[in-house]
Design a protein around this motif. Structure first.
Motif, PDB file in Angstrom:
ATOM      1  N   SER A 167       0.830  -1.211   0.000  1.00  0.00           N
ATOM      2  CA  SER A 167       0.000   0.000   0.000  1.00  0.00           C
ATOM      3  C   SER A 167       0.863   1.259   0.000  1.00  0.00           C
ATOM      4  O   SER A 167       0.498   2.272  -0.605  1.00  0.00           O
ATOM      5  N   GLU A 168       2.014   1.220   0.648  1.00  0.00           N
ATOM      6  CA  GLU A 168       2.925   2.373   0.651  1.00  0.00           C
ATOM      7  C   GLU A 168       3.457   2.660  -0.750  1.00  0.00           C
ATOM      8  O   GLU A 168       3.587   3.818  -1.151  1.00  0.00           O
ATOM      9  N   ILE A 169       3.752   1.615  -1.510  1.00  0.00           N
ATOM     10  CA  ILE A 169       4.237   1.787  -2.884  1.00  0.00           C
ATOM     11  C   ILE A 169       3.150   2.450  -3.742  1.00  0.00           C
ATOM     12  O   ILE A 169       3.416   3.408  -4.477  1.00  0.00           O
ATOM     13  N   LEU A 170       1.924   1.942  -3.647  1.00  0.00           N
ATOM     14  CA  LEU A 170       0.825   2.513  -4.432  1.00  0.00           C
ATOM     15  C   LEU A 170       0.547   3.962  -4.019  1.00  0.00           C
ATOM     16  O   LEU A 170       0.325   4.828  -4.864  1.00  0.00           O
ATOM     17  N   ALA A 171       0.577   4.235  -2.705  1.00  0.00           N
ATOM     18  CA  ALA A 171       0.351   5.597  -2.222  1.00  0.00           C
ATOM     19  C   ALA A 171       1.453   6.531  -2.720  1.00  0.00           C
ATOM     20  O   ALA A 171       1.185   7.686  -3.084  1.00  0.00           O
ATOM     21  N   TYR A 172       2.685   6.061  -2.747  1.00  0.00           N
ATOM     22  CA  TYR A 172       3.780   6.898  -3.250  1.00  0.00           C
ATOM     23  C   TYR A 172       3.548   7.259  -4.718  1.00  0.00           C
ATOM     24  O   TYR A 172       3.693   8.426  -5.104  1.00  0.00           O
ATOM     25  N   PHE A 173       3.182   6.283  -5.527  1.00  0.00           N
ATOM     26  CA  PHE A 173       2.932   6.564  -6.945  1.00  0.00           C
ATOM     27  C   PHE A 173       1.839   7.621  -7.102  1.00  0.00           C
ATOM     28  O   PHE A 173       1.990   8.576  -7.857  1.00  0.00           O
ATOM     29  N   LEU A 174       0.726   7.467  -6.381  1.00  0.00           N
ATOM     30  CA  LEU A 174      -0.437   8.356  -6.536  1.00  0.00           C
ATOM     31  C   LEU A 174      -0.257   9.718  -5.867  1.00  0.00           C
ATOM     32  O   LEU A 174      -0.658  10.747  -6.426  1.00  0.00           O
ATOM     33  N   ASP A 175       0.322   9.743  -4.675  1.00  0.00           N
ATOM     34  CA  ASP A 175       0.355  10.973  -3.884  1.00  0.00           C
ATOM     35  C   ASP A 175       1.636  11.784  -4.037  1.00  0.00           C
ATOM     36  O   ASP A 175       1.637  12.988  -3.771  1.00  0.00           O
ATOM     37  N   THR A 176       2.718  11.145  -4.440  1.00  0.00           N
ATOM     38  CA  THR A 176       3.999  11.852  -4.550  1.00  0.00           C
ATOM     39  C   THR A 176       4.498  11.877  -5.987  1.00  0.00           C
ATOM     40  O   THR A 176       4.706  12.950  -6.571  1.00  0.00           O
ATOM     41  N   PHE A 177       4.682  10.705  -6.570  1.00  0.00           N
ATOM     42  CA  PHE A 177       5.258  10.626  -7.913  1.00  0.00           C
ATOM     43  C   PHE A 177       4.380  11.308  -8.961  1.00  0.00           C
ATOM     44  O   PHE A 177       4.842  12.147  -9.732  1.00  0.00           O
ATOM     45  N   LEU A 178       3.087  10.963  -8.996  1.00  0.00           N
ATOM     46  CA  LEU A 178       2.188  11.495 -10.019  1.00  0.00           C
ATOM     47  C   LEU A 178       2.113  13.028  -9.986  1.00  0.00           C
ATOM     48  O   LEU A 178       2.370  13.678 -11.000  1.00  0.00           O
ATOM     49  N   PRO A 179       1.812  13.671  -8.847  1.00  0.00           N
ATOM     50  CA  PRO A 179       1.718  15.135  -8.878  1.00  0.00           C
ATOM     51  C   PRO A 179       3.043  15.829  -9.208  1.00  0.00           C
ATOM     52  O   PRO A 179       3.044  16.894  -9.832  1.00  0.00           O
ATOM     53  N   LEU A 180       4.156  15.236  -8.808  1.00  0.00           N
ATOM     54  CA  LEU A 180       5.460  15.862  -9.078  1.00  0.00           C
ATOM     55  C   LEU A 180       5.903  15.746 -10.526  1.00  0.00           C
ATOM     56  O   LEU A 180       6.719  16.542 -10.991  1.00  0.00           O
ATOM     57  N   HIS A 181       5.397  14.753 -11.248  1.00  0.00           N
ATOM     58  CA  HIS A 181       5.906  14.475 -12.590  1.00  0.00           C
ATOM     59  C   HIS A 181       4.900  14.671 -13.718  1.00  0.00           C
ATOM     60  O   HIS A 181       5.218  14.397 -14.875  1.00  0.00           O
ATOM     61  N   LEU A 182       3.684  15.133 -13.411  1.00  0.00           N
ATOM     62  CA  LEU A 182       2.698  15.379 -14.475  1.00  0.00           C
ATOM     63  C   LEU A 182       3.205  16.447 -15.427  1.00  0.00           C
ATOM     64  O   LEU A 182       3.636  17.514 -14.995  1.00  0.00           O
ATOM     65  N   ASP A 183       3.136  16.169 -16.719  1.00  0.00           N
ATOM     66  CA  ASP A 183       3.500  17.147 -17.749  1.00  0.00           C
ATOM     67  C   ASP A 183       2.352  18.136 -17.882  1.00  0.00           C
ATOM     68  O   ASP A 183       1.252  17.775 -18.317  1.00  0.00           O
ATOM     69  N   ALA A 184       2.583  19.389 -17.518  1.00  0.00           N
ATOM     70  CA  ALA A 184       1.530  20.412 -17.522  1.00  0.00           C
ATOM     71  C   ALA A 184       1.001  20.694 -18.925  1.00  0.00           C
ATOM     72  O   ALA A 184      -0.115  21.199 -19.077  1.00  0.00           O
ATOM     73  N   ASP A 185       1.781  20.380 -19.955  1.00  0.00           N
ATOM     74  CA  ASP A 185       1.348  20.626 -21.340  1.00  0.00           C
ATOM     75  C   ASP A 185       0.633  19.429 -21.962  1.00  0.00           C
ATOM     76  O   ASP A 185       0.158  19.497 -23.082  1.00  0.00           O
ATOM     77  N   CYS A 186       0.571  18.334 -21.251  1.00  0.00           N
ATOM     78  CA  CYS A 186      -0.048  17.111 -21.761  1.00  0.00           C
ATOM     79  C   CYS A 186      -1.565  17.208 -21.647  1.00  0.00           C
ATOM     80  O   CYS A 186      -2.088  17.546 -20.582  1.00  0.00           O
ATOM     81  N   THR A 187      -2.262  16.931 -22.745  1.00  0.00           N
ATOM     82  CA  THR A 187      -3.726  16.902 -22.706  1.00  0.00           C
ATOM     83  C   THR A 187      -4.232  15.578 -23.270  1.00  0.00           C
ATOM     84  O   THR A 187      -3.507  14.887 -23.982  1.00  0.00           O
ATOM     85  N   MET A 188      -5.482  15.283 -22.953  1.00  0.00           N
ATOM     86  CA  MET A 188      -6.128  14.055 -23.419  1.00  0.00           C
ATOM     87  C   MET A 188      -7.445  14.420 -24.069  1.00  0.00           C
ATOM     88  O   MET A 188      -8.118  15.355 -23.628  1.00  0.00           O
ATOM     89  N   GLU A 189      -7.827  13.648 -25.089  1.00  0.00           N
ATOM     90  CA  GLU A 189      -9.124  13.868 -25.724  1.00  0.00           C
ATOM     91  C   GLU A 189     -10.226  13.280 -24.848  1.00  0.00           C
ATOM     92  O   GLU A 189     -10.106  12.164 -24.351  1.00  0.00           O
TER      93      GLU A 189
END
Length: 198
Positions: free
Chosen positions: A83-105
């Motif tokens: 659960s710590e690994i999954l929480a790290y991906f969702l709560d730390t890794f994802l917000p820190l590494h999202l490409d602000a210019d990336c969009t989805m249809e």
């Protein structure tokens, strides 16, 4: 929302008819004992993320390690650390590494045609389950719509343009939690759609 639901939401947002055929999320046990979580990031808003391997060792059975390279996130940990690994991906890794210019249809439901016709829009990911609408296509152009079946497509094509008065309840800046729509017609199309506003 629990961690598994949140990972499911991240997976759902990235499904577009192509991505899910080539990319995977895997959770496997290792013989330390422990866990390895591998998440393909290619063709997502995280695909450029890089993270050198970092390990936190508390005890021989309580530890976690994370890395991201070449379009893959990897998290390892002890038998009690999944659960710590999954929480790290969702709560730390994802917000820190999202490409602000990336969009989805995404498809925004046309009022009066819910579950049948969607206006094409773009959204940027703000969390594992939420997109912010950044652009909405012109209502009057038939090519700017996604459709549920060939019958709806043929009806619009006969008109030569989108029906007058067609609109959506959404606007640029709205936050949505999209889901997958998979057409059941002979073209088998999968796309992301916003739920109808209540």
């Amino acid at each position: 929302m629990d961690l598994l639901q949140r990972i499911q939401r991240w997976y759902t947002i990235n499904c577009n008819g192509d991505w899910e055929h080539e990319n995977t999320i895997s959770i496997t046990n290792i013989d330390n004992p422990g866990w390895t979580v591998t998440i393909d990031l290619y063709d997502t808003c995280l695909q450029s993320a890089a993270l050198p391997y970092t390990i936190v060792e508390r005890t021989t059975t309580n530890w976690v390690g994370y890395s991201a390279e070449k379009g893959v996130f990897k998290g390892d940990g002890g038998s009690e650390n999944l659960s710590e690994i999954l929480a790290y991906f969702l709560d730390t890794f994802l917000p820190l590494h999202l490409d602000a210019d990336c969009t989805m249809e995404i498809g925004l439901p046309a009022v009066g045609y819910e579950e049948k016709l969607w206006l094409i829009a773009e959204g940027r990911m703000v969390s594992e389950s939420t997109l912010e609408i950044t652009t909405i296509e012109d209502y009057g152009i038939t090519g700017n719509y996604l459709w549920s079946d060939n019958e709806i497509l043929e009806a619009i094509n006969k008109l030569g343009s989108a029906p007058l008065g067609l609109k959506t309840d959404f606007a640029v800046g709205d936050l949505i939690e999209p889901t997958i729509f998979q057409a059941d017609d002979n073209m088998l199309r999968t796309f992301l759609v916003a739920p109808a506003k209540k």
